[in-house]
Design a protein around this motif. Structure first.
Motif, mmCIF file in Angstrom:
data_model
loop_
_atom_site.group_PDB
_atom_site.id
_atom_site.type_symbol
_atom_site.label_atom_id
_atom_site.label_comp_id
_atom_site.label_asym_id
_atom_site.label_seq_id
_atom_site.Cartn_x
_atom_site.Cartn_y
_atom_site.Cartn_z
ATOM 1 N N LEU A 30 0.813 -1.209 0.000
ATOM 2 C CA LEU A 30 0.000 0.000 0.000
ATOM 3 C C LEU A 30 0.853 1.268 0.000
ATOM 4 N N ARG A 31 2.069 1.186 0.558
ATOM 5 C CA ARG A 31 2.968 2.351 0.541
ATOM 6 C C ARG A 31 3.320 2.723 -0.889
ATOM 7 N N LEU A 32 3.654 1.730 -1.678
ATOM 8 C CA LEU A 32 3.995 2.003 -3.078
ATOM 9 C C LEU A 32 2.777 2.539 -3.822
ATOM 10 N N GLN A 33 1.622 1.962 -3.560
ATOM 11 C CA GLN A 33 0.385 2.430 -4.186
ATOM 12 C C GLN A 33 0.095 3.880 -3.797
ATOM 13 N N ALA A 34 0.315 4.216 -2.533
ATOM 14 C CA ALA A 34 0.091 5.599 -2.073
ATOM 15 C C ALA A 34 1.063 6.563 -2.744
ATOM 16 N N LEU A 35 2.305 6.136 -2.909
ATOM 17 C CA LEU A 35 3.288 6.986 -3.587
ATOM 18 C C LEU A 35 2.867 7.237 -5.032
ATOM 19 N N GLU A 37 -0.167 7.197 -6.103
ATOM 20 C CA GLU A 37 -1.332 8.088 -6.044
ATOM 21 C C GLU A 37 -0.895 9.545 -5.919
ATOM 22 N N TYR A 38 0.117 9.798 -5.109
ATOM 23 C CA TYR A 38 0.630 11.168 -4.999
ATOM 24 C C TYR A 38 1.255 11.632 -6.313
ATOM 25 N N SER A 39 1.786 10.722 -7.087
ATOM 26 C CA SER A 39 2.349 11.111 -8.390
ATOM 27 C C SER A 39 1.248 11.621 -9.315
ATOM 28 N N ARG A 40 0.063 11.028 -9.195
ATOM 29 C CA ARG A 40 -1.069 11.463 -10.029
ATOM 30 C C ARG A 40 -1.673 12.775 -9.516
ATOM 31 N N GLU A 85 6.451 11.989 -16.394
ATOM 32 C CA GLU A 85 5.472 10.942 -16.046
ATOM 33 C C GLU A 85 6.167 9.588 -15.857
ATOM 34 N N GLU A 86 7.276 9.392 -16.558
ATOM 35 C CA GLU A 86 7.994 8.104 -16.514
ATOM 36 C C GLU A 86 8.771 7.914 -15.216
ATOM 37 N N ALA A 87 8.681 8.852 -14.293
ATOM 38 C CA ALA A 87 9.371 8.756 -13.006
ATOM 39 C C ALA A 87 8.338 8.836 -11.873
ATOM 40 N N PRO A 88 7.474 7.812 -11.763
ATOM 41 C CA PRO A 88 6.355 7.922 -10.820
ATOM 42 C C PRO A 88 6.762 8.017 -9.351
ATOM 43 N N THR A 89 7.847 7.380 -8.938
ATOM 44 C CA THR A 89 8.214 7.480 -7.517
ATOM 45 C C THR A 89 8.697 8.892 -7.193
ATOM 46 N N VAL A 90 9.462 9.478 -8.090
ATOM 47 C CA VAL A 90 9.947 10.842 -7.870
ATOM 48 C C VAL A 90 8.784 11.828 -7.970
ATOM 49 N N ARG A 91 7.888 11.599 -8.930
ATOM 50 C CA ARG A 91 6.685 12.443 -9.029
ATOM 51 C C ARG A 91 5.855 12.325 -7.751
ATOM 52 N N GLY A 92 5.780 11.120 -7.199
ATOM 53 C CA GLY A 92 5.030 10.918 -5.963
ATOM 54 C C GLY A 92 5.619 11.714 -4.816
ATOM 55 N N LEU A 97 5.446 16.632 -1.305
ATOM 56 C CA LEU A 97 5.960 17.951 -0.920
ATOM 57 C C LEU A 97 4.953 19.041 -1.273
ATOM 58 N N SER A 98 4.371 18.930 -2.454
ATOM 59 C CA SER A 98 3.411 19.929 -2.900
ATOM 60 C C SER A 98 2.194 19.958 -1.985
ATOM 61 N N GLU A 99 1.625 18.803 -1.709
ATOM 62 C CA GLU A 99 0.417 18.745 -0.874
ATOM 63 C C GLU A 99 0.693 19.190 0.551
ATOM 64 N N ALA A 100 1.833 18.799 1.093
ATOM 65 C CA ALA A 100 2.110 19.066 2.507
ATOM 66 C C ALA A 100 2.689 20.452 2.767
ATOM 67 N N LEU A 101 3.430 21.009 1.808
ATOM 68 C CA LEU A 101 4.172 22.232 2.096
ATOM 69 C C LEU A 101 3.755 23.446 1.275
ATOM 70 N N ASN A 102 2.996 23.251 0.214
ATOM 71 C CA ASN A 102 2.621 24.385 -0.626
ATOM 72 C C ASN A 102 1.809 25.383 0.198
ATOM 73 N N GLY A 103 2.240 26.636 0.195
ATOM 74 C CA GLY A 103 1.553 27.675 0.946
ATOM 75 C C GLY A 103 2.068 27.867 2.359
ATOM 76 N N GLU A 104 2.916 26.980 2.824
ATOM 77 C CA GLU A 104 3.476 27.118 4.175
ATOM 78 C C GLU A 104 4.479 28.274 4.209
ATOM 79 N N SER A 105 4.785 28.738 5.397
ATOM 80 C CA SER A 105 5.745 29.827 5.565
ATOM 81 C C SER A 105 7.152 29.334 5.232
ATOM 82 N N PRO A 106 8.037 30.245 4.842
ATOM 83 C CA PRO A 106 9.433 29.842 4.603
ATOM 84 C C PRO A 106 10.033 29.165 5.833
#
Length: 152
Positions: A30-35, A37-40, A85-92, A97-106
Motif C-alpha cells: 500500500l505504501r507504493l500504491q500511495a506513492l 497516487e501522490y504522483s497522479r 510521467e515516466e518517473a512515478p516514484t519521484v513524481r510521488g 511535498l506539494s500537498e504538505a508544504l505548498n503555501g506554508e511559511s518559509p
C-alpha cells in the motif's frame, strides 16, 4: 539533555506529519500504491513556467530530470515541480511535498528535517539512488526558499 541523548529533531508540519504517519502505518504494497497516487495528484506546471523553463531550478543529483521553482506569495511559499510521467516514484515524492508544504511559511519549510522521508517506510521499496534524489530535491527546495528569505 544528557551527554548520551540525541538532540530532538524539529517537528514536522501538520500536513506532512499526517502523510508520513500514513505511509509508516501502511503495509508495504500500500505504501507504493500511495506513492503512485501522490504522483497522479502532482499539480501541472503553470503555463508561465512551460513558456519560460529558464526560471526552473534543476536538481542534477536526481536520477530523473527534475526541476522546481518557488515563489513567495502573501507570506507563504508556492512551489511548482516539473517531473516526467515516466518517473512515478519521484513524481510521488514531489506530490507529497506539494500537498504538505505548498503555501506554508518559509520558516516552516526550512525547519523540515532533511531526511524526514526515511521515516515513511520507503527504504524497502525505493532504490538508494532514488532516496538520495529525494534528499537532493528537499535540499534544492530549501535553498530556493532560503534565497527568498534573504531577498536574493
Amino acid at each position: 539533555m544528557t551527554a548520551d541523548s540525541t538532540p530532538p529533531t524539529a517537528p514536522l508540519p501538520e500536513k506532512l506529519q499526517v502523510i508520513v504517519d500514513l505511509f509508516r502505518r501502511a503495509p508495504k504494497p500500500l505504501r507504493l500504491q500511495a506513492l503512485l497516487e501522490y504522483s497522479r495528484k502532482l499539480p501541472p506546471l503553470p503555463q508561465q513556467y512551460i513558456d519560460h523553463p529558464e526560471f526552473l531550478q534543476p536538481v542534477p543529483e536526481c536520477a530523473s530530470p527534475f526541476f522546481l521553482v518557488t515563489k513567495e506569495v502573501d507570506g507563504g511559499v508556492q512551489m511548482f515541480f516539473k517531473v516526467p510521467e515516466e518517473a512515478p516514484t519521484v513524481r510521488g515524492y514531489a506530490g507529497i511535498l506539494s500537498e504538505a508544504l505548498n503555501g506554508e511559511s518559509p520558516e516552516t519549510i526550512l525547519s523540515v528535517p532533511d531526511q524526514f522521508y526515511m521515516d515513511m517506510g520507503l527504504t524497502e521499496l525505493i532504490t538508494p539512488m532514488r532516496l538520495r534524489g529525494m534528499g537532493a530535491i528537499l535540499m534544492r527546495l530549501k535553498r530556493d526558499v532560503q534565497a527568498h528569505v534573504e531577498g536574493a
